[in-house]
Design an enzyme around this catalytic site. Structure first.
Site, PDB file in Angstrom:
ATOM      1  N   ASP A 256      73.872  70.565  86.288  1.00 51.21           N
ATOM      2  CA  ASP A 256      74.228  71.334  85.087  1.00 51.21           C
ATOM      3  C   ASP A 256      73.558  72.708  85.043  1.00 51.21           C
ATOM      4  OD1 ASP A 256      75.836  69.366  84.073  1.00 51.21           O
ATOM      5  OD2 ASP A 256      74.377  68.599  82.627  1.00 51.21           O
TER       6      ASP A 256
ATOM      7  N   PRO B 224      65.864  67.728  72.175  1.00 49.13           N
ATOM      8  CA  PRO B 224      65.399  66.382  72.524  1.00 49.13           C
ATOM      9  C   PRO B 224      65.584  66.103  74.023  1.00 49.13           C
ATOM     10  CG  PRO B 224      66.911  66.318  70.643  1.00 49.13           C
ATOM     11  CD  PRO B 224      66.915  67.721  71.145  1.00 49.13           C
TER      12      PRO B 224
ATOM     13  N   LYS C 192      73.399  72.367  75.307  1.00 44.41           N
ATOM     14  CA  LYS C 192      74.864  72.328  75.448  1.00 44.41           C
ATOM     15  C   LYS C 192      75.391  70.992  74.931  1.00 44.41           C
ATOM     16  CE  LYS C 192      74.994  69.136  78.901  1.00 44.41           C
ATOM     17  NZ  LYS C 192      75.558  67.806  78.765  1.00 44.41           N
TER      18      LYS C 192
ATOM     19  N   ALA D 152      68.654  63.295  76.353  1.00 42.16           N
ATOM     20  CA  ALA D 152      69.516  63.191  75.175  1.00 42.16           C
ATOM     21  C   ALA D 152      70.983  63.470  75.471  1.00 42.16           C
ATOM     22  CB  ALA D 152      69.025  64.171  74.102  1.00 42.16           C
ATOM     23  N   GLY D 153      71.295  64.026  76.671  1.00 45.50           N
ATOM     24  CA  GLY D 153      72.682  64.417  76.971  1.00 45.50           C
ATOM     25  C   GLY D 153      72.977  65.830  76.499  1.00 45.50           C
TER      26      GLY D 153
HETATM   27  O1  C5P Z   1      72.165  66.778  89.443  1.00 43.69           O
HETATM   28  P1  C5P Z   1      71.378  65.967  88.455  1.00 43.69           P
HETATM   29  O2  C5P Z   1      70.024  65.607  88.962  1.00 43.69           O
HETATM   30  O3  C5P Z   1      71.356  66.530  87.096  1.00 43.69           O
HETATM   31  O4  C5P Z   1      72.207  64.599  88.341  1.00 43.69           O
HETATM   32  C1  C5P Z   1      71.645  63.439  87.809  1.00 43.69           C
HETATM   33  C2  C5P Z   1      72.418  62.241  88.310  1.00 43.69           C
HETATM   34  O5  C5P Z   1      73.757  62.287  87.838  1.00 43.69           O
HETATM   35  C3  C5P Z   1      72.545  62.174  89.817  1.00 43.69           C
HETATM   36  O6  C5P Z   1      71.485  61.432  90.362  1.00 43.69           O
HETATM   37  C4  C5P Z   1      73.870  61.457  90.019  1.00 43.69           C
HETATM   38  O7  C5P Z   1      73.657  60.055  89.888  1.00 43.69           O
HETATM   39  C5  C5P Z   1      74.678  61.851  88.815  1.00 43.69           C
HETATM   40  N1  C5P Z   1      75.669  62.911  89.047  1.00 43.69           N
HETATM   41  C6  C5P Z   1      76.808  62.645  89.801  1.00 43.69           C
HETATM   42  N2  C5P Z   1      77.731  63.638  90.005  1.00 43.69           N
HETATM   43  C7  C5P Z   1      77.556  64.857  89.460  1.00 43.69           C
HETATM   44  C8  C5P Z   1      76.422  65.140  88.676  1.00 43.69           C
HETATM   45  C9  C5P Z   1      75.498  64.137  88.486  1.00 43.69           C
HETATM   46  O8  C5P Z   1      77.000  61.529  90.300  1.00 43.69           O
HETATM   47  N3  C5P Z   1      78.474  65.801  89.665  1.00 43.69           N
END
Ligand code: C5P
Length: 282
Positions: A136, A94, A10, A97-98
């Site tokens: 995500d 990758p 995405k 990578a975002g």
């Molecule tokens: O949920 P996920 O593990 O993908 O999120 C990675 C990091 O992104 C979390 O540890 C948090 O620091 C941050 N995050 C956040 N708020 C969100 C999604 C992600 O602060 N809604």
């Protein structure tokens, strides 16, 4: 029995951080779209209750940090499944990578296990598993062009969208999302007008869509890795209609209305970075 699921990457056409929540996460408002750059998750039933994981990419962890294995175990526990599975992850997206690589693999695994074990999970049941793996992952279950809000768990699909080409450039370093969010100051961060972006997309207004695209995390990631700004500048100079960072970076993507333009951008970026991809929005 064997099941193969495609896992598309995405990009974020818009990413706005609204505020920090009491649980430490952030409320977000994002426009995401799937692109034609895919991993593949293949699973096969096993008689024993083990999960055996293999991948063409040896950097993928095989411990509890592996999101595909997390999905497998959560479903096995919740539905009381006796058997295990052999899992093969073909990685093309990758990592760090975002581009949502880990999340889309986990989402593909949920869809694949639903078929392998004939569970007939409802969308809500799948989302409940997805939310436990990562923010995500709920979006990645369904993909397409969507408005994603809340922590990432509220997904609504957009009715229409312009089609375009996407050129991706991934520098030779990664950025871990969890190291970017703690640096956010919601008062001073630059915000993105997601509602106007959605209106432009749904009314098929390509130029207007470009004018509302933006990413609140860009300044923080560019401050850490100024090379991201160089990639953006180079991409717009070489003809992309817009260049933006995806997610928390470091991948920069350019949007082009025609394939000819996208080809020009690819040729120009290849001299600058090894990992360059030309894909379509899905
Ligand atoms: O949920 P996920 O593990 O993908 O999120 C990675 C990091 O992104 C979390 O540890 C948090 O620091 C941050 N995050 C956040 N708020 C969100 C999604 C992600 O602060 N809604």
């Amino acid at each position: 029995m064997k099941v193969i699921e495609k896992a598309p990457a995405k990009i974020n056409l818009g990413l706005d951080v609204i505020c920090k929540r009491p649980d430490g996460y952030h409320d977000l408002s994002m426009v995401m779209t799937s692109i034609d750059l895919n991993d593949y998750v293949t699973i096969e039933t096993r008689e024993d209750d083990q999960f055996i994981f293999e991948s063409n990419d040896h950097r993928i962890p095989t411990n509890e940090n592996n999101d595909v294995l997390k999905a497998a175990k959560l479903i096995q526990d919740k539905y009381g499944i006796k058997g295990g599975a052999s899992i093969y992850l073909e990685k093309k997206i990758p990592v760090c990578a975002g581009l949502g690589g880990g999340s889309t693999d986990a989402a593909a695994a949920i869809r694949a296990f639903d078929q392998l074990w004939n569970l007939k999970m409802t969308d809500d049941e799948m989302v409940a598993i997805a939310k436990q793996i990562g923010s995500d992952v709920p979006y990645c279950l369904f993909g397409g062009m969507a408005h994603v809000s809340g922590m990432g768990d509220v997904v609504s699909h957009l009715k229409k969208s312009p089609s375009f080409w996407v050129v991706l450039v991934k520098p030779n370093f990664g950025i871990s999302t969890r190291t970017i969010f703690p640096e956010i100051d919601c008062e001073s961060i630059s915000h993105v007008d997601i509602i106007s972006l959605i209106n432009a997309i749904e009314s098929n207004q390509y130029q207007e869509m470009l004018s509302y695209m933006g990413n609140s995390l860009e300044d923080i990631s560019i401050n850490r890795k100024p090379f991201i700004q160089k990639l953006k500048d180079r991409m717009t100079k070489s003809g992309a209609d817009i260049a933006l960072m995806s997610g928390s970076g470091p991948t920069v993507f350019g949007i082009c209305q025609t394939e000819k333009k996208a080809d020009r951008v690819v040729n120009s970026m290849r001299g600058f970075c090894k990992e360059v991809y030309k894909v379509r929005s899905l």
